[in-house]
Design an enzyme around this catalytic site. Structure first.
Site, PDB file in Angstrom:
ATOM      1  N   LYS A  52       0.845  -1.207   0.000  1.00  0.00           N
ATOM      2  CA  LYS A  52       0.000   0.000   0.000  1.00  0.00           C
ATOM      3  C   LYS A  52       0.878   1.253   0.000  1.00  0.00           C
ATOM      4  CE  LYS A  52      -3.772  -2.613   1.969  1.00  0.00           C
ATOM      5  NZ  LYS A  52      -4.341  -3.240   3.154  1.00  0.00           N
ATOM      6  N   GLN A  96      -4.550  -1.975   9.603  1.00  0.00           N
ATOM      7  CA  GLN A  96      -4.463  -3.296   8.959  1.00  0.00           C
ATOM      8  C   GLN A  96      -5.133  -4.357   9.841  1.00  0.00           C
ATOM      9  OE1 GLN A  96      -3.196  -3.942   5.793  1.00  0.00           O
ATOM     10  NE2 GLN A  96      -3.965  -5.996   6.095  1.00  0.00           N
ATOM     11  N   ASP A 119     -11.001   3.114   4.134  1.00  0.00           N
ATOM     12  CA  ASP A 119     -11.168   1.667   3.960  1.00  0.00           C
ATOM     13  C   ASP A 119     -12.563   1.219   4.391  1.00  0.00           C
ATOM     14  OD1 ASP A 119     -10.300  -0.795   3.086  1.00  0.00           O
ATOM     15  OD2 ASP A 119      -9.324  -1.330   4.973  1.00  0.00           O
TER      16      ASP A 119
END
Ligand code: NAP
Length: 278
Positions: A52, A96, A119
């Site tokens: 990323k 994450q 996200d």
């Protein structure tokens, strides 16, 4: 007709080229930042975070990588998220998944400011997305939708079966397919007669987290086959080798859903930066 290869690698490259132009057009003194938080030392998670960061740099953005020890408490993680929420250069925050067991992951996700939730992990962001209100949807299902649209795969009125109901994948995937007017069934570990349910699908999404769990012979001829899984040995959650000759479209593993997830996350961050600039 041969099956369409839903090429996530090519599609994500196209998207990155567009994003590079959009970032340059922003003409900011300092590039927008995507902050990533990695808790613990899971090697697969570390790889995803690194990929990323690399994608950020390719489009002219910066990444700020926060790595916290595996012993981090929920309070400590919330403090780190608060700092990023308050940092004006940070346009997007990615925590994450998964985090170590002692951490309340839901509390941590929900601490992310809505306008930085690129996200789509907050309950608020999920709810807005599910209600067709503006919100950044979870990057993996949003990337899958982008890929399906890029290849003009019809969705409306079709029977879609999503195997998996996790907050970051199966659930938002089902909501996005519903928003696109598919008739959606969500399967999970308590679903009965899974092979029969999957056999109904004109669009099947594998999001189970078990290598080749969805067998080829469960899938009907002509289905659109999307495999979100990735496991050592380069296999996904679906037994792809048994369907690619008789489906209508399929995502390769690797090179399908994975690159789309990353590019979509970056796209959401660019969008957040554009909103802020406007
Ligand atoms: P997860 O949180 O472990 O969820 C797995 C889901 O599968 C759960 O809803 C579970 O049901 C369901 N399931 C487990 N066993 C089942 C069974 N026997 N029959 C039917 N359903 C079953 O996993 P996830 O985070 O959603 O990830 C799913 C897959 O996508 C993994 O392979 C992961 O590596 C991959 N992934 C890829 C990307 C990418 O960027 N490419 C991103 C995220 C995830 P219950 O809810 O009943 O437990």
């Amino acid at each position: 007709m041969p099956a369409i290869l839903l090429d996530g690698k090519a599609c994500s490259k196209e998207l990155e080229a567009e994003l590079t132009t959009r970032v340059a057009r922003l003409n900011l003194k300092a590039p927008p930042v995507l902050a990533t938080i990695l808790v613990g030392d899971d090697p697969a998670s570390a790889t995803y975070v690194r990929l990323k960061g690399n994608a950020c740099r390719r489009v002219g953005m910066e990444s700020l990588s926060i790595t916290l020890p595996g012993t981090t408490s929920t309070e400590q993680l919330l403090t780190a998220i608060d700092d990023l929420n308050a940092n004006p250069r940070v346009r997007g925050i990615l925590l994450q998944h998964p985090v170590p067991k002692q951490i309340d992951e839901r509390a941590a996700f929900d601490r992310i400011a809505l306008d930085k939730d690129v996200d789509g992990v907050t309950a608020h962001g999920f709810g807005r997305m599910a209600m067709d209100e503006p919100a950044y949807g979870s990057a993996t299902p949003a990337g899958i939708m982008r890929l399906l649209r890029r290849y003009e795969i019809p969705i409306e009125g079709r029977e879609a079966v999503v195997v998996g109901r996790s907050p970051i994948l199966g659930r938002p995937m089902a909501m996005m397919l519903l928003a696109a007017n598919a008739t959606v069934t969500i399967c999970h570990s308590r679903t009965k007669n899974l092979p029969e349910v999957v056999h109904r699908a004109e669009i099947v999404i594998g999001a189970v987290g078990k290598p080749e769990f969805i067998r080829g012979d469960w899938i009907r001829d002509g289905a659109v086959v999307v495999d979100a899984g990735y496991h050592p040995g380069g296999v996904g959650d679906i037994e792809l080798s048994a369907v690619i000759d008789r489906c209508s479209a399929w995502t390769p593993v690797p090179g399908g859903v994975g690159p789309m997830t990353i590019a979509t996350l970056i796209a959401h961050t660019v969008e957040a930066a554009e909103r802020q600039a406007a």
